[in-house]
Scaffold this active site. Sequence first.
Site, PDB file in Angstrom:
ATOM      1  CB  SER A 294      -0.945   0.008   1.200  1.00 26.23           C
ATOM      2  OG  SER A 294      -1.792  -1.113   1.180  1.00 26.23           O
ATOM      3  CG  HIS A 345      -2.548   3.945   3.059  1.00 26.51           C
ATOM      4  ND1 HIS A 345      -3.914   3.714   3.124  1.00 26.51           N
ATOM      5  CD2 HIS A 345      -1.972   2.717   2.924  1.00 26.51           C
ATOM      6  CE1 HIS A 345      -4.145   2.413   3.027  1.00 26.51           C
ATOM      7  NE2 HIS A 345      -2.985   1.795   2.918  1.00 26.51           N
TER       8      HIS A 345
END
Length: 515
Positions: A294, A345
Amino acid sequence: MDVYRHDLLYWQLIQYFIFNGMKVLDIHSNHREVWLEHENDNTVVRLIRTELDWGNALKKDIDNTLTTIERVRKKLGYRTLTVENVYVSTFPPVDSYEHLLDEPTQLGRNYATTVYTSLLEADEQKKEVILRKLCQRVHIPFPPLEEWDMQSYENIPLIRHEVMMIHEQRIQQEKALFQFAKPRLTYVLLFLIGVMFGIVEYNGGSQNISVLIEFGAKYNPAIEAGEWWRFFTAMFLHIGLLHLIMNSLALYYLGTAVERIYGRFRFLFIYVIAGLIGSVASYAFSEQISAGASGAIFGCFGALLYFGLIHKKIFLRTMGTSLFVILAINLALGFALPVIDNAAHIGGLVGGFFASGLMHLPKHKKSGKQFIYLLFVCIAFVGLFFYGMQNDSKTGADLAHLQYIQELLVEEEIEEAYQLAREIVDEGNERPEAFFLLGVAEAKLGMYEEGKVSFQQTVRLNPQFHEAHYNLALIYMELEQYDDALQSVEKAIEIEKDEQYEQIRDTLLIDTGRE
């Protein structure tokens, strides 16, 4: 002849605007309408070659154009837009039309778009006045009208051809920005991620925490023990099939786009740096055991945002709005769902942007700003790492460790479970679950006196913890303290009726002669 003169004026204006900082947005198939965009500000010029006989025809075209203009503003991603709507006509309409040109029209929410309508016709004085105002508003010099008047009508095909060539070149240049390289490394990364998922599943399951840690997931205690390589290996592991599918789809679409724009080497550099900074951000702010691509995938978002910084108008016209919406949704989900590691993220997003600035776009001139981006990359990585070393209030600390200890106990890794549980309790963890797991490990190691203390602390912290009362009863039985054992198991049954609890109670009643 006046008709040809105005045909020539139409193409002279287009050519002159292009030579003075404007780019062609669109040329209609009949070549009688051209949209131009100013390179340095939010200004669009619409030039249309037509013959206006009546004022209502002019009004109808203006109304249609106003509808189109709002779509253009939204497509270009402009908050505000100034539009010059310029008609080139041999003669003005025979009826009233001046009121259509007197004041600019404002459109949209908060009047985001301003539209000026001008008419260039046969009257030389009016034409010059209108052109002067037009050039002032679009910030370009007044054209050499005397030189233009000396040009022959035969120049029209030449000027038109030159404009069309410039337009085609611009289209090809823009296409080239998105087609620098064929995406191959993205498929290699997808293959490696798939292979690692299969290996982890074969060796115990990708949702088994102890297996994930064994194969290199981000686990803070191991990192602090010197296993820094986990920042890298965590990028290739995924927790469950759904996690793998979602990240693989995101990498396929974003990775191929970034690789096409930046090329293979730059893409790999951006991907790795974003993944590393995402991992170290997760280490800095979250104690949860984590894995996944991610952070690196969000680095692809960062790379596309950097492209937008360099080519703002192309970015807004092509992918800008969609990218902002997708990015906003993903970040919002990260804040809303605790299971999502949003620190990774955001770290990946920032890392991807900085790494892109460091590498810069292909075929673009290098600059001193690249050194600044290098500093940002270094500061981000080192700063987050040292902050993580000092941050004792990371989110998810207790649950992550306790879940791992529980799996170690299930897998009969008793010594390791005991050491980790003892360490957590000694550090001041006041969760009853921590003392319970420590008590289980101590009981399995035959440390009954220590286990008794741990279970007693568990029920002090949570008197309704029936498993702790039951395990405390078993400890008392090992220590031959049968009255205390009976009292503990009866407390467990009072909280939760369980057949196993009742069997132990019945055994104790017989042993103590109370039945």
